[in-house]
Design an enzyme around this catalytic site. Structure first.
Site, PDB file in Angstrom:
ATOM      1  N   SER A 193      38.051  31.783  29.954  1.00  0.00           N
ATOM      2  CA  SER A 193      37.150  30.714  29.521  1.00  0.00           C
ATOM      3  C   SER A 193      36.082  31.211  28.555  1.00  0.00           C
ATOM      4  CB  SER A 193      36.487  30.084  30.747  1.00  0.00           C
ATOM      5  OG  SER A 193      35.793  31.072  31.508  1.00  0.00           O
TER       6      SER A 193
ATOM      7  N   HIS B 204      39.026  39.254  29.243  1.00  0.00           N
ATOM      8  CA  HIS B 204      38.198  38.253  29.910  1.00  0.00           C
ATOM      9  C   HIS B 204      37.176  38.914  30.817  1.00  0.00           C
ATOM     10  CE1 HIS B 204      36.820  34.603  31.630  1.00  0.00           C
ATOM     11  NE2 HIS B 204      37.464  34.708  32.773  1.00  0.00           N
TER      12      HIS B 204
ATOM     13  N   HIS C 151      47.926  71.160  34.677  1.00  0.00           N
ATOM     14  CA  HIS C 151      48.102  70.116  35.684  1.00  0.00           C
ATOM     15  C   HIS C 151      47.711  70.588  37.079  1.00  0.00           C
ATOM     16  CE1 HIS C 151      49.348  66.509  37.525  1.00  0.00           C
ATOM     17  NE2 HIS C 151      50.628  66.733  37.662  1.00  0.00           N
TER      18      HIS C 151
ATOM     19  N   GLY D 130      48.931  60.473  31.764  1.00  0.00           N
ATOM     20  CA  GLY D 130      49.575  60.559  33.069  1.00  0.00           C
ATOM     21  C   GLY D 130      49.450  59.282  33.874  1.00  0.00           C
TER      22      GLY D 130
END
Length: 545
Positions: free
Chosen positions: A43, A87, A294, A419
């Site tokens: 809206s 939004h 990692h 990732g």
């Protein structure tokens, strides 16, 4: 009240009508080449879309993560910032996973988010975004809610230039709903540099070190392809006869994987990187961190006796590089400057890497219940044209893909640097939208697909030539394979990683996308060929071991 006289660079087609914030923004987007608006409606954004221009395109995503994923693929494939409309706080919240990925991908993106009317913001109204500029941080380069309505066009202009300046990335502008119809001035046309040339003295150091070394290695990252430096990087590697590795967790490919000098992919583990680079006396990292890890590691970051040099477009990455010399600037400009130096003495070609890039997997036996991922990807490689674009999000199958589905051309491979899952399917839609007529293959794991399956709807509505290949092993295989790193025994169950009972063909049908399940190795070739030849949205669910 009539609008003020337009800027000379702007067309004056409505002299008798007020010139509003909306008018100024539409004109600005048109001049920036951002006439595709990726959005999910709300809206507080509706006034932007009143009297929607005929030369603009509204690209609907059924969830905000899909919206941002499509915009990411579109921006990367078009090399221009994409425009996103979300939004308020809820939309930004839904999109945050792929905003994080866009930030890690260095994707230029102008995100606008709706906000409640200024007059009721003091009353904490329904749908208001509290601290709207803080919500997406730290994964946007810049964010603002302009102090005045008439400042919105200038804020979007600044956002565009910030997004496009290296290192590129997403930005956010929060816009109250009542701003769009306020009077405004046109934004003057400006040219802003987006790239900087690396420091000549440091490049000279790198060039001299390359000339003097005996066994150089290049580590190529995604920024090479982003900067349009693919061909230049190949020439530089050939000049110095350097082995070339792909950097860990790289979101794009920057070197042809069928080239004589190509040496493979580095893992995201310190000790293994050092082992793979052993024997080289100089390591030149181009367009990548040095290095992405990692898991926790120990010991040196580079092999004993090796010096490290880095050319990177991100000063933040250069700042944390643990050893060596780093020069910051545009990758292509830096490589071009290195190529402009006198040619060095010719050194011997390095020996070919020990493991061939591909080995043909056997046809599954009659007793096999499922085909291997290797067989499936080898079959896809036989059918795929080198110009087809692959968008991948199948983490447990990535190493297999790297062996059986080589990337040999610039701009034909995209995945996520972050990732985070949910990027691949919508990114494939965005890439196809930016490259009309080019065939796109979305190679997606079954777990990954469920994060943004709504992207199928957008592909169908836009009638794009995307083939979604879902590798269905009914589990989060990457987590199961990673579990031993954290102390799991090989036979220990890993909670929450089994995914039985998902029917991807039925899900595709529900969104209007024709699909077929391939569980028989003997028919896979024909199934994939038919889907690729359709040059329209198709889904192939490949049941694999």
């Amino acid at each position: 009240m009539t609008r003020s006289a337009p800027h000379p660079d702007l067309p004056d087609t409505r002299r008798d009508a007020p010139f509003t914030v909306r008018d100024a923004v539409i004109d600005l987007l048109r001049r920036f080449g951002m006439t595709s608006i990726f959005a999910n409606p709300g809206s507080t954004e509706l006034p932007l879309f009143r009297d929607f221009p005929a030369d603009f395109r509204y690209v609907l995503g059924l969830q905000e993560a899909v919206v941002v994923g499509m915009a990411d693929g579109f921006a990367q494939a078009s090399a221009n910032a994409s425009f996103v409309n979300l939004h308020s706080a809820a939309g930004v919240g839904n999109a945050m996973g792929n905003i994080f990925t866009a930030f890690r991908n260095r994707t230029p993106m102008v995100i606008t988010a709706g906000q409640q009317a200024r007059s009721i913001l003091p009353f904490d109204p329904f749908l208001a975004s509290t601290q709207a500029t803080e919500l997406p941080k730290p994964y946007v380069k810049w964010s603002i809610e302009p102090a005045r309505a008439e400042d919105v066009p200038l804020a979007i202009a600044r956002a565009y230039h910030v997004a496009m300046q290296e290192p590129r990335g997403p930005v956010l502008v929060s816009i109250p709903v009542d701003d769009w119809d306020r009077l405004a001035e046109p934004v003057p046309l400006r040219t802003v540099s987006t790239a900087t040339r690396p420091e000549p003295q440091l490049l000279e150091q790198i060039g001299a070190a390359l000339d003097a070394c005996d066994r150089p290695a290049f580590v190529i990252g995604g920024a090479v392809d982003r900067a349009g430096a693919w061909d230049d990087a190949v020439r530089l590697a050939e000049r110095h006869r350097a082995r070339v590795y792909v950097a860990p967790m790289s979101g794009r490919c920057g070197f042809p994987e069928d080239h004589r000098l190509f040496a493979g992919f580095l893992p995201a583990m310190r000790e293994q990187i050092v082992e793979r680079l052993g024997g080289h006396d100089l390591i030149f990292v181009i367009g990548a961190p040095a290095f992405v890890y990692h898991v926790e590691g120990h010991g040196p970051h580079v092999p004993d006796g090796a010096s490290l040099y880095q050319l990177i477009d991100d000063p933040g990455v250069a700042a944390w590089t643990p050893v060596g010399t780093a020069v910051v600037g545009n990758i292509r400009l830096g490589v071009v400057d290195l190529l402009a130096r006198p040619a060095p003495k010719l050194r011997a070609l390095p020996a070919p890497r020990e493991v061939p890039p591909r080995a043909v997997p056997p046809m599954p036996s009659a007793q096999s219940v499922r085909m291997s991922v290797a067989f499936a990807l080898q079959t896809l490689a036989e059918l795929r044209d080198a110009a087809d674009i692959v968008v991948e999000e199948a983490p447990s199958s990535r190493s297999t893909m790297q062996r059986y589905l080589p990337i040999t051309r610039s701009g034909t491979f995209f995945t996520m640097d972050s990732g985070g899952l949910g990027y691949g399917m919508p990114a494939a839609v965005g890439v196809a939208l930016a490259k009309p007529g080019t065939r796109v293959i979305a190679l997606i794991g079954d777990g990954s697909a469920m994060y943004s399956i709504q992207a199928l709807y957008s592909a169908v509505q836009l009638n794009l030539p995307v083939t979604f290949v879902i590798l269905n092993n009914a589990r989060y295989a990457a987590l199961q394979e990673f579990a031993p790193v954290f102390g799991f025994a090989a036979t220990d169950p890993v909670q929450g990683t089994e995914l039985p009972g998902i029917d991807f063909v039925a899900l595709a049908a529900g969104m209007g996308c024709p699909g077929v399940r391939a569980s028989d190795a003997e028919t896979l070739h024909d199934v994939l060929r038919e889907a690729l030849d359709a040059r329209a949205p198709r889904l192939v669910e490949v049941v694999v071991a």
